[in-house]
Enzyme design. Structure first.
Site, short mmCIF file in Angstrom:
data_model
loop_
_atom_site.label_atom_id
_atom_site.label_comp_id
_atom_site.label_asym_id
_atom_site.label_seq_id
_atom_site.Cartn_x
_atom_site.Cartn_y
_atom_site.Cartn_z
N PRO A 1 0.74 -1.22 -0.01
CA PRO A 1 -0.08 -0.13 -0.01
C PRO A 1 0.95 1.14 -0.06
CG PRO A 1 -0.69 -1.40 1.88
CD PRO A 1 0.75 -1.68 1.10
N GLU A 2 0.58 2.14 -1.04
CA GLU A 2 1.22 3.64 -1.02
C GLU A 2 0.53 4.46 -0.07
OE1 GLU A 2 4.23 4.14 -2.07
OE2 GLU A 2 4.52 2.17 -3.13
N HIS B 1 -6.30 -14.95 9.11
CA HIS B 1 -5.19 -14.07 9.15
C HIS B 1 -5.90 -12.85 9.88
CE1 HIS B 1 -3.12 -16.53 6.24
NE2 HIS B 1 -4.28 -16.57 5.58
N ARG C 1 0.23 -12.08 4.89
CA ARG C 1 1.77 -11.98 4.75
C ARG C 1 2.55 -11.51 5.88
NH1 ARG C 1 4.03 -10.68 -1.10
NH2 ARG C 1 5.68 -11.56 0.24
#
Ligand SMILES: [Zn+2]
Length: 273
Positions: free
Chosen positions: A2-3, A91, A110
């Site tokens: 994500p930016e 998750h 992740r």
């Protein structure tokens, strides 16, 4: 990854979900670490506290309470959502149960994300925050004067320079190429050689590109979801990024590409000087 625009979109999504400043009833940590260890005292310190707002600093989200700040980084695949009973996911690493009956979940398959606790008054000294440069959306900090002064004597490509988080935060690789195209400045030009007028154009165009991406709901990743659970928009149209050998939208020359500072870089050989 994500930016800044995706993080800002997440922040405003969270802010609207938490607009009534709910009190945290219970913080449930499903594991002791994500990317780093999560402080064991975090639940105890935040339970009973009202979430007074959600801020963003660089790509960090800051959940403010009177008794400390919950700091979060989305890592590669992190996302927040309101979760209904039965919708839990393996998750989900952290649940924040609110006194209004809602429950916020941080999911991160992740596990490059971060959850940390900042003590009241400790924000400026926090190890992840203390060396960050100015915010590109802050018109009083990210100015042509600032860029011009900081870049004198710097023998590094201007693209590498504006991607340096100590100088200015959140101008990622795609945005750097697009901003320099819009500013008509060649990415490999030495920072020290960039003129005052070019600094002006770089500051303006980088801010416009980011604002445009925020409006579009963020641009660059697959796993990203807005805080409300809706998929983010990916409609930022790249003019040069990932367009090697295609036509420049302005002059129709072929877009060029090379690796600069380890990152793919795209530019128009005619429009950018
Ligand atoms: Zn061109």
């Amino acid at each position: 990854m994500p930016e800044l625009p995706e993080v800002e979109t997440t922040r405003s999504g969270l802010e609207s979900l938490l607009h009534d400043h709910p009190v945290i009833k219970k913080v449930r940590l499903m594991r002791g670490d994500i990317r780093f260890k999560i402080p064991k005292n975090l639940p105890k310190q935040l339970e009973g506290q009202k979430i007074v707002g959600v801020r963003r600093r660089a790509k960090y989200l800051l959940f403010d309470t009177a008794n400390g700040i919950l700091l979060n980084h989305l890592g590669m695949t992190g996302s927040w959502r309101m979760v209904e009973p039965g919708d839990e996911d393996k998750h989900d690493h952290c649940y924040i149960e609110l006194e209004n009956g809602k429950r916020l979940a941080f999911r991160d398959p992740r596990r490059f994300g971060v959850i940390d606790l900042i003590q009241p008054g400790g924000e400026a000294k926090h190890k992840l925050l203390k060396n960050l440069g100015v915010e590109p959306l802050d018109e009083t900090a990210w100015t042509s004067d600032y860029l011009f002064q900081r870049s004198r004597k710097r023998k590094v490509a201007i693209k590498v320079f504006i991607m340096n988080q100590v100088v200015v935060v959140g101008i990622g690789n795609i945005y750097a190429s697009e901003a320099l195209y819009r500013a008509q400045v060649k990415p490999q030009k030495l920072a020290s050689k960039v003129t005052r007028e070019e600094c002006e154009r770089i500051v303006k165009s980088s801010r416009e590109i980011l604002q445009h991406a925020i409006k579009a709901g963020g641009s660059s990743i697959r796993d990203y979801k807005q805080a409300s659970g809706e998929s983010g928009g990916f409609q930022l149209l790249h003019k040069v990024y990932d367009r090697e050998n295609q036509e420049c939208p302005v002059c129709l020359s072929k877009i060029r590409a090379k690796v600069l500072g380890g990152r793919s870089t795209y530019w128009c050989p005619i429009c950018q000087k």
